[in-house]
Design a protein around this motif. Sequence first.
Motif, short mmCIF file in Angstrom:
data_model
loop_
_atom_site.label_atom_id
_atom_site.label_comp_id
_atom_site.label_asym_id
_atom_site.label_seq_id
_atom_site.Cartn_x
_atom_site.Cartn_y
_atom_site.Cartn_z
N ARG A 100 45.82 3.53 5.90
CA ARG A 100 46.56 2.65 5.08
C ARG A 100 46.82 1.35 5.72
O ARG A 100 46.60 -0.08 5.36
CB ARG A 100 47.72 3.12 4.13
N ARG A 101 47.44 1.41 6.89
CA ARG A 101 48.10 0.45 7.70
C ARG A 101 46.72 -0.53 8.31
O ARG A 101 47.01 -1.74 8.69
CB ARG A 101 48.97 0.91 8.81
N THR A 102 45.63 0.25 8.55
CA THR A 102 44.48 -0.61 8.82
C THR A 102 43.91 -1.44 7.61
O THR A 102 42.81 -2.16 7.93
CB THR A 102 43.43 0.38 9.62
N GLY A 103 44.42 -1.24 6.46
CA GLY A 103 43.77 -2.08 5.51
C GLY A 103 42.73 -1.43 4.52
O GLY A 103 42.47 -2.13 3.51
N SER A 104 42.92 -0.02 4.84
CA SER A 104 41.75 0.53 3.87
C SER A 104 42.47 0.77 2.31
O SER A 104 43.40 1.38 2.14
CB SER A 104 41.64 1.94 4.42
N PRO A 105 41.79 0.03 1.59
CA PRO A 105 42.26 0.06 0.08
C PRO A 105 42.24 1.49 -0.70
O PRO A 105 42.85 2.09 -1.57
CB PRO A 105 41.49 -0.73 -0.79
N VAL A 106 41.24 2.14 0.02
CA VAL A 106 41.29 3.73 -0.48
C VAL A 106 40.87 4.62 0.69
O VAL A 106 40.15 4.35 1.73
CB VAL A 106 39.68 3.88 -1.32
N VAL A 107 41.85 5.82 0.61
CA VAL A 107 41.58 6.79 1.48
C VAL A 107 41.08 8.02 1.07
O VAL A 107 41.81 8.54 0.22
CB VAL A 107 43.05 6.91 2.52
N VAL A 108 40.14 8.46 1.64
CA VAL A 108 39.76 9.97 1.00
C VAL A 108 40.14 11.03 1.93
O VAL A 108 40.00 11.04 3.19
CB VAL A 108 38.20 9.75 1.07
N VAL A 109 40.66 12.03 1.57
CA VAL A 109 40.97 13.25 2.18
C VAL A 109 39.98 14.20 1.80
O VAL A 109 40.07 14.59 0.56
CB VAL A 109 42.51 13.53 2.04
N ASP A 110 39.26 15.05 2.31
CA ASP A 110 38.34 16.11 2.02
C ASP A 110 38.98 17.40 2.79
O ASP A 110 39.06 17.74 3.88
CB ASP A 110 37.00 15.72 2.88
N LEU A 111 39.36 18.13 1.59
CA LEU A 111 39.97 19.57 1.66
C LEU A 111 39.09 20.80 1.70
O LEU A 111 39.36 21.65 1.57
CB LEU A 111 40.81 19.76 0.74
N ALA A 112 37.60 20.34 1.79
CA ALA A 112 36.54 21.48 1.66
C ALA A 112 36.61 22.55 2.80
O ALA A 112 36.30 23.72 2.64
CB ALA A 112 35.11 20.64 1.77
#
Length: 97
Positions: free
Chosen positions: A47-59
């Motif tokens: 988030r601090r690097t400026g990513s407006p969307v962060v995806v967490v893959d729990l597969a």
Amino acid sequence: MTTAGSPSRDAAPRTEVVVPRVGPIRVSGHLTRQGADLVRGTVETARRTGSPVVVVDLAGVRAADDAGLDALHTLRDTLSGRGTRLLLRNEPGVTPA
């Protein structure tokens, strides 16, 4: 970048982190509140690097307790209020629509 958790089954999950601007944060092992705290740190960095969307893959998560999942849901709500969208993919126990 790779972050390795404790080898204990009840400890934090082993987490492989791909550069957030290129790919998702991948989580594996057993997701507990402690493991979710590790994921939170990685998400906050993205988030601090400026990513407006962060995806967490729990597969790769073999098991998750309610505290671990609740912590990720709370993080999703918190980030939404800050203008960042957290997408949780392949949530254990959640059937895709």
